[in-house]
Design a protein around this motif. Structure first.
Motif: not given
Length: 786
Positions: A300-301, A305-308, A332-334, A337-340
């Motif tokens: 799911l993550k 990430m692909i959607l963004l 914004d926080a979500f 967080s995906l950058s990690q």
């Protein structure tokens, strides 16, 4: 022989064939009628089946899949699973009469299989086993209620009793049950939700403000994409296949996410479709993502990430920015967080090639009409709540909440398990619900949270609970850590089970054990004012009436409503009991008996009470009589989010990493096609090609070879937790299409491997779908390593 768990003997009849090519079809028709006619006559069987799930009939006692809002088949609005459940209930060729209990001691019955116990038929009279006795003996209803009341009133505190509820209970019986329990003075009301969809309830309440599905039945037909995660509808909710077929023929794409290849996700042959029967069934799944067990959050993550990524390429074309800005918080926080995380890491963790994940995202990239549905494959892991939070993140990115053809759709496993919670069966009642009870019924309900299932078992084991009352269900086999749970039950002073048929929990009893036989969904229910009906809530929040259609097998049976009322009268029907529990006096000229008898005489009075206490039930008695019932209010469905800030919440979640040591496998428990929950209908699982046996362990062929095992070898399964090793004996190895490092077994046979302390964070649900095991050939003590 271990007398806690089911007998560990093999049938000796295992036959392994190729899995079926499609679900349902002519074989499902044959099996439905075979099970029905094997247990009863043609007239009784036909009357039951033709009225099953009809608007003027009765609600299926099996799964909670909703009935169609509009057209229904006039002769077969049911599936094979539902037909088996009904056949089990209407059985007349055998009954579990007092003669049966006289013939066998409790210990002798414990040595029978669960299939054998179920096949003995309906229990016909109240039964009691007294301290030191070896047999259950018939007892009068009055003595049974007097014994229960005596035990309850002798407790030092109401919190020394636990009142369990199965999903089979109706809205009426569940509401009356919780009213009695809270008048008695405790919130110890564990229910089967604690073991299945509690993670769903927690996650959706936190993120969307309501722990229920945000879709209607018709939304399935209007969706552009449906993603099915951790669910096997072909066995667990077969009528869902009809909705999926309709969606496919309307152009919908289906993504299936599951560790096992399940034929019910791949192809459906509708038994009522001449087209399907003549030229073949409908292919359902367009893309099958075979994840490793408990790696769904990583998948799911990666999708998020692909959607963004896609949104950055074409701003405003992928995400629903207007929805996110107006209706959500935490984006914004979500996003930060995906950058990690890296896409390659997430793909490697879930075991799905990155190109397949991109293909899946491409299917819902340009639409908001996107439904995600799930079941226990997502809810029974340590990080289940966080996984479901991530699922909601994905839907929020697309603005797929509160629109036609889109939404979150948990698939509840038991008929009316959702309704029971709606009308008050919960160990953590909301203050406003208790305030309403106080206002309507003029007493002070207990405010402290009670015990859930896992906490109840621990409290019983520690001697803090002395009485167990079960409104339906097979508690000992349903809960994790079977031996521990059995030890806990045997420490009690009193165990009581309201049941239609015998099950193993009746045989693992306290010093005194009582079985109270009740009417089933199929049975006529006549009370003082005439025939009564009950009501149930489906997984999409439709409340509809249900009428019995056949005569009960015994005149000694009582309805659940009558049993609860009689217990309340016996327990609360004296001034000492009222004073002890701070109960206000009843209205002038109304005795305790009159108060409870009024509910039994006419169930409309119970529904009047529900209307006054529970929001959304306005004009309950009027609306429930409308054919097909009514939808109760659902905030997320109309983009009203009853969260702390009134918005849907993006959340930050970190996937668990599962590092298996040499020789270890990640095991999940599953149902066979011949069972519903702990009820076993037979030994065949034809969709997976298994016949004549249940004690099998499905493994990847390379894992079998690397462990030095072979096809159909006899092995023991072990789990070690906090230094203690648990063992499930005598299983046969079966090669299957499952990811490397994973294994699957049928429950409840392997519930013994799940430690009572191994639970999901925040929901406290047993982790039945992620148990680390080792395997040894029978007779070998040390586990082999890969």
């Amino acid at each position: 022989m271990n007398t806690n768990t089911p007998p560990e003997e093999l049938t000796g009849n295992l036959v392994v064939k190729e899995p079926f090519d499609d679900a349902a079809g002519l074989t499902a028709i044959v099996q439905s009628f075979k099970h029905t006619l094997d247990g009863t006559g043609v007239s009784r069987g036909w009357t039951s089946l033709v009225n099953l799930n009809q608007k003027d009939g009765f609600d299926c006692p099996s799964c909670a899949w909703p009935d169609p809002d509009h057209h229904r088949s006039p002769i077969a609005e049911y599936c094979e699973s539902g037909a088996k459940a009904v056949a089990d209930e209407i059985m007349t060729k055998h009954t579990a009469s007092p003669v049966l209990f006289q013939r066998y001691t409790v210990d002798e019955l414990l040595q029978k299989t669960d299939f054998w116990l179920s096949q003995q038929g309906r229990i016909t009279q109240p039964m009691m086993v007294r301290p030191g006795e070896k047999h259950y003996l018939p007892v009068s209803w009055d003595e049974a209620f007097s014994t229960i009341a005596s035990h309850l009133n002798d407790l030092d505190s109401p919190d020394e009793a636990v009142f369990y509820t199965s999903g089979r209970a109706s809205n009426e019986s569940a509401f009356l049950y919780q009213l009695f329990v809270r008048m008695f003075g405790t919130n110890n009301m564990p229910d089967c939700s604690n073991m299945c969809h509690e993670s769903t309830s927690v996650a959706l309440a936190d993120t969307l403000g309501l722990g229920k599905a945000s879709v209607t039945y018709d939304d399935y037909a209007k969706a552009d994409v449906i993603m099915i995660m951790g669910q096997n509808p072909g066995t667990n909710a077969p009528r869902m296949l009809t909705a999926l077929e309709e969606a496919k023929r309307n152009g919908c794409k289906i993504i299936s996410v599951n560790p096992l290849h399940e034929i019910g996700l791949i192809k459906f042959k509708n038994p009522q479709s001449p087209r399907d029967m003549l030229i073949g069934g409908e292919k359902l799944t367009d893309l099958y993502l075979q994840v490793r067990i408990n790696s769904d959050m990583a998948l799911l993550k990666a999708m998020c990430m692909i959607l963004l990524e896609e949104e950055e390429k074409t701003p405003g074309q992928v995400l629903d920015r207007a929805f996110i800005e107006k209706y959500t918080s935490g984006f914004d926080a979500f996003k930060k967080s995906l950058s990690q995380f890296s896409l390659n890491e997430m793909a490697a963790q879930c075991g799905v090639p990155l190109e397949q994940i991109r293909e899946a995202v491409g299917m819902f990239r340009n639409t908001r009409k996107f439904i995600i549905c799930w079941a226990m494959g997502l809810t029974q892991h340590r990080d289940s709540v966080d996984t479901l939070n991530e699922l909601v993140n994905l839907l929020l990115l697309k603005g797929s909440i509160g629109i036609e053809g889109g939404g979150a759709s948990p698939i509840r496993g038991h008929s009316n398990v959702q309704g029971d919670r709606t009308v008050g069966v919960w160990e953590k009642p909301k203050p406003e619900f208790l305030d309403s009870l106080k206002k309507v019924y003029k007493f002070e309900p207990p405010r402290a949270h009670g015990l859930d299932v896992v906490k109840s078992v621990k409290a019983m084991h520690e001697g803090k609970v002395k009485t167990f009352f079960g409104l339906g269900g097979n508690f000992v086999l349903a809960v994790s850590d079977t031996d521990f749970a059995a030890e806990a039950m045997r420490k009690l002073k009193l165990t009581v089970h309201v049941s239609t048929k015998m099950n193993r929990s009746h045989l693992i009893h306290g010093e005194t054990g009582i079985i109270l036989p009740c009417l089933g969904r199929t049975d006529h229910d006549y009370q003082a004012t005439g025939a009564q009906f009950i009501s149930c809530e489906s997984t999409t929040g439709v409340v509809a009436q249900s009428h019995g259609v056949v005569d009960a097998v015994s005149k000694d049976l009582k309805s659940e409503v009558a049993i609860i009322a009689e217990m309340a009268k016996a327990t609360l029907g004296n001034s000492h009991s009222h004073a002890r529990r701070n109960l206000s006096p009843l209205p002038a000229n109304v005795t305790t008996a009159e108060f409870w008898d009024a509910f039994v005489a006419n169930y409309d009075r119970i529904r009047d009470g529900i209307e006054q206490v529970v929001p959304g039930f306005d004009k309950y008695n009027e609306r429930v009589r409308v054919p097909g019932g009514f939808y109760i209010p659902n905030g997320p469905r109309v983009r009203e989010f009853k969260t702390s800030d009134g918005k849907a919440h993006f959340t930050v979640n970190v996937p668990d990493t599962h590092t298996l040591q040499p020789g270890e496998l990640m095991m999940m428990s599953i149902r066979s096609h011949d069972q519903f929950n702990t009820t076993i209908y037979g030994y065949d699982d034809r969709y997976r090609g298994i016949y004549g046996e249940r004690r099998v362990v499905f493994m990847h062929k390379d894992d079998i070879a690397n462990l030095g095992l072979y096809d159909q070898q006899l092995v023991d399964l072990h789990s070690t937790y906090h230094g203690k090793t648990r063992t499930a004996h005598k299983f046969l190895v079966v090669p299957y299409n499952i990811p490397r490092g994973c294994a699957a077994t049928y429950y409840p046979e392997t519930n013994v491997l799940i430690p009572i302390d191994q639970v999901a964070e925040r929901s406290n649900t047993p982790t039945s779908k992620s148990v680390v095991i080792t395997i040894t050939p029978v007779g070998v003590r040390e586990a082999v390593t890969m």
